[in-house]
Enzyme design. Structure first.
Site, PDB file in Angstrom:
ATOM      1  N   ARG A 171       0.823  -1.226   0.000  1.00  0.00           N
ATOM      2  CA  ARG A 171       0.000   0.000   0.000  1.00  0.00           C
ATOM      3  C   ARG A 171       0.851   1.267   0.000  1.00  0.00           C
ATOM      4  O   ARG A 171       0.423   2.288  -0.543  1.00  0.00           O
ATOM      5  CB  ARG A 171      -0.944  -0.009   1.204  1.00  0.00           C
ATOM      6  CG  ARG A 171      -2.079  -0.977   0.974  1.00  0.00           C
ATOM      7  CD  ARG A 171      -3.077  -0.928   2.081  1.00  0.00           C
ATOM      8  NE  ARG A 171      -4.302  -1.572   1.662  1.00  0.00           N
ATOM      9  CZ  ARG A 171      -5.201  -2.073   2.509  1.00  0.00           C
ATOM     10  NH1 ARG A 171      -4.996  -2.013   3.802  1.00  0.00           N
ATOM     11  NH2 ARG A 171      -6.294  -2.623   2.043  1.00  0.00           N
ATOM     12  N   GLY A 187      -8.754  -7.600  -1.058  1.00  0.00           N
ATOM     13  CA  GLY A 187      -9.028  -8.574  -0.009  1.00  0.00           C
ATOM     14  C   GLY A 187      -8.331  -9.909  -0.230  1.00  0.00           C
ATOM     15  O   GLY A 187      -7.182  -9.961  -0.663  1.00  0.00           O
TER      16      GLY A 187
END
Ligand code: AMP
Length: 396
Positions: free
Chosen positions: A36, A353
């Protein structure tokens, strides 16, 4: 995308406040996956190229009790990691709501980078408190939202702050919105959606939305069991949502000719990796005491065939209990099929996810067109919902 981005606004000499999604896994102060942070680097470099006065970053991290600073969720190690990745000094501010901190930040110059402490350490963040949003806004002349993974939440640091400053999208936000919206609203057809995971109830709206938008919807994972039971089959000890049986029945009716269920499954006599297993047809009843933990080999082939003419594929949710290696075959096979299709020019999009984690584990991430950084946000977008963090940005 109909929202302004950092390309539509002049950042020269400005104090730029950026909401990033640096919600990375941390164990004992060590970041175990920096995906991220890496994903935000192009936005940060593009901002720096415009010669801003300063760049102040804020993000939430983990789930501390709101309003209660908890050292295990501090952003300090994230600031250090960012400094390594971007090759520039990065300062850290542990007390961003204090006047002294705002004053200190106002003196930053020449594109200096500062990371603020975890936004969830401050009371009101998840309630979208306006007072808190106004305090965050003191760090910028312009607000850039690059936190796609948090865009489905109206929080002070995502939606609230955008009411106090000119607010535009970062490049990651733009890329996520373009890939996910194009995949379902303007796809090269046939569009095939693959949905898995545990619960039908979590994904009813996505299944409904995709039944109207996709040419085929393949269902795997634990949620398929509820459909089997709705068809009148016995499912043994398999995970089933009895409360969703009527919904499953109506989705089966709406989905005739489009909804494709597994035809076989790997069943186990216990919920553990070394349980006894058998492959059985799902048209037969599952014996008492056994449970379906993965899709079977015939289903993998059926899914491969259903995907063979796809031009766009959207995937969310594992095909089985992929955390246990013996029940990860279905999920890994789907990851491999998608990687192969990408090589043939098919647009493959993974909605974050668990399926994103599975593709990464299998070392196939580079072979997928787009892997979303936001699981919840991508599901809401696929459902056709507006994301509050995006709605708050300036229109083009
Ligand atoms: P979700 O958060 O709804 O995407 O669900 C992901 C979870 O579903 C993972 O933790 C999987 O282990 C679980 N899952 C997938 N297939 C099954 C299954 N057949 N039985 C029980 N759990 C499953």
């Amino acid at each position: 995308m109909n929202k302004q981005t950092i390309r539509d606004i002049d950042l020269k000499g400005k104090r730029v406040l950026v909401r990033v999604d640096f919600n990375v896994p941390i164990e004992g102060g060590v970041i175990t996956d920096d995906t991220r942070i890496t994903a935000a680097i192009p936005t940060l470099r593009a901002i720096l190229e415009q010669k801003p006065k300063s760049v102040v970053l804020m993000s939430h991290l983990g789930r501390p009790k709101e309003g209660q600073p908890d050292p295990q969720y501090s952003m300090k190690p994230v600031a250090a990691e960012l400094s390594k990745l971007i090759g520039k000094p990065v300062e850290f501010e542990s007390d961003p709501l204090s006047d002294a901190a705002v004053e200190k930040a106002s003196k930053l110059d020449n594109g200096a980078i500062l990371v603020l402490e975890n936004t969830r350490f401050f009371a009101g963040e998840t309630k979208n408190d306006t007072g808190l949003a106004e305090k965050f806004a003191k760090y910028g002349d312009v607000f850039v939202n690059d936190a796609f993974g948090s865009a489905h939440r109206a929080h002070s640091s995502t939606e609230g702050v955008a009411r106090y400053l000119p607010a535009v999208a970062g490049l990651l936000m733009e890329k996520e919105l373009n890939f996910l919206s194009n995949a379902v609203d303007n796809p090269k057809r046939p569009l095939v959606a693959i949905l898995g995971g545990a619960k039908v109830s979590d994904k009813i709206k996505v299944i409904e939305a995709l039944l109207s938008k996709a040419d085929k919807v393949l269902i795997g994972g634990g949620m398929a069991n509820t459909f089997f039971k709705a068809q009148g089959h016995k499912v043994g000890k398999s995970l089933v949502e009895d409360a969703a049986l009527d919904t499953a029945k109506s989705l089966l009716e709406k989905g005739v000719g489009k909804l494709i269920l597994p035809i076989d499954g790997v069943i186990a006599d216990d919920f553990k990796n070394d349980a006894k297993t058998q492959v059985v047809s799902t048209a037969a009843d599952i014996p008492d005491g056994w449970q379906i933990l993965d899709i079977g080999p015939k289903t993998i082939e059926a899914f491969r065939a259903a995907l063979s003419d796809a031009k766009t594929v959207v995937w969310n949710g594992p095909m089985g209990v992929f955390e246990m290696p013996n029940f990860a075959k279905g999920t890994n096979a789907v990851a491999e099929i998608l990687a192969e299709l990408t090589g043939k020019g098919v647009v493959t999009v993974i909605g974050g996810g668990d399926s994103a984690a599975a593709v990464q584990q299998a070392g196939l991430a580079e072979k997928i067109t787009h892997i979303s950084t936001g699981g919840g946000a991508s599901l809401e977008l696929l459902e056709g919902q507006a994301l509050p963090g995006v709605v708050a940005l300036k229109d083009k």
